[in-house]
Design an enzyme around this catalytic site. Sequence first.
Site, short mmCIF file in Angstrom:
data_model
loop_
_atom_site.label_atom_id
_atom_site.label_comp_id
_atom_site.label_asym_id
_atom_site.label_seq_id
_atom_site.Cartn_x
_atom_site.Cartn_y
_atom_site.Cartn_z
CG ASN A 10 -1.70 1.23 1.43
OD1 ASN A 10 -1.82 2.05 0.50
ND2 ASN A 10 -2.26 1.41 2.61
CE LYS A 12 0.01 3.39 4.72
NZ LYS A 12 0.13 3.53 6.16
CG HIS A 96 -5.67 2.08 5.31
ND1 HIS A 96 -5.21 3.09 6.11
CD2 HIS A 96 -4.67 1.17 5.21
CE1 HIS A 96 -3.96 2.80 6.47
NE2 HIS A 96 -3.62 1.65 5.93
CD GLU A 168 -3.29 -2.41 7.53
OE1 GLU A 168 -2.18 -2.69 7.06
OE2 GLU A 168 -3.89 -1.36 7.26
CB SER A 214 5.51 -1.54 11.86
OG SER A 214 5.16 -0.18 12.09
P1 PGA Z 1 3.08 0.49 7.51
O1 PGA Z 1 1.58 0.68 6.94
O2 PGA Z 1 3.58 -0.83 6.94
O3 PGA Z 1 3.85 1.66 6.99
O4 PGA Z 1 2.98 0.44 8.98
C1 PGA Z 1 0.70 -0.40 6.82
C2 PGA Z 1 -0.63 0.05 6.29
O5 PGA Z 1 -1.10 1.14 6.63
O6 PGA Z 1 -1.28 -0.66 5.49
#
Ligand code: PGA
Length: 256
Positions: A10, A12, A96, A168, A214
């Site tokens: 993802n 973003k 999300h 998540e 993470s």
């Molecule tokens: P991150 O984000 O791996 O940077 O923690 C995960 C997500 O929001 O899907």
Amino acid sequence: MARLAIAAGNWKMNKTVEEASEFAEAFLSLSPNTSDIEIILCPPYVSLYPLSQKLAQTGIKLAAQNCHWETKGAFTGEISVPMLKAVQCQYVICGHSERRHIFGETSEDIGKKVKTVIYFGLNPILCVGETLEEREAGQTEAVVFDHLSKGIVNLSKEEALSLVVAYEPVWAIGTGKAATPQDAHQVISYLRQQLAKQFDKETAEKIRILYGGSVTPENIYNFMKDPDIDGSLVGGASLDPAKFNKIILESLRASQ
Ligand code: PGA
């Protein structure tokens, strides 16, 4: 029953069209294995079409990060599922935590999105997860139950087979503080029990449930060693082709 693993990146609100295309070239040069794991890239909307051209015939799939539940009309700034389908998108992230917490999406809105995504033959990746405050107050199961049950409210058993769920925890997203595999296991097995109650055991066994928050090349192996965790939804670490490929390799190593 073996479920095909997923590694979904993802992005973003990151990468221009040009940067997305550079990523694709670098990533493809690493020859990612697309037969034993489903690889899904979730770029910003504007890169979906160019990436669909670059990734045609590679087996790598595309997801949108959001959608609207209506098909068309006066909804300025929104993108419909048929528009996503027309650029070869096969998945859509629904609910999300950034959509829920920054943009105020409700679980009811998200349920409508999930339904529409499936109606048009795409697969929703329904995100669920508690905040730190909710976890500390012992509300994790209540919160993920609310997100899950409202997200799948109108689905038949057949429709549920198109569903992917991502657990998540909000406190783990972008913080560098991943959940432990044990925490993830506990919530994911709870989610699968709820899916079995809503549909039936056989259907629940077929639905893939991912962990996100993470995820790194270093910690993915231990998540993927857990038979209940079917893959990952990766934010930060998916922006780098080598890191994302390492996550894929480690996911495959864990399933051997
Ligand atoms: P991150 O984000 O791996 O940077 O923690 C995960 C997500 O929001 O899907």
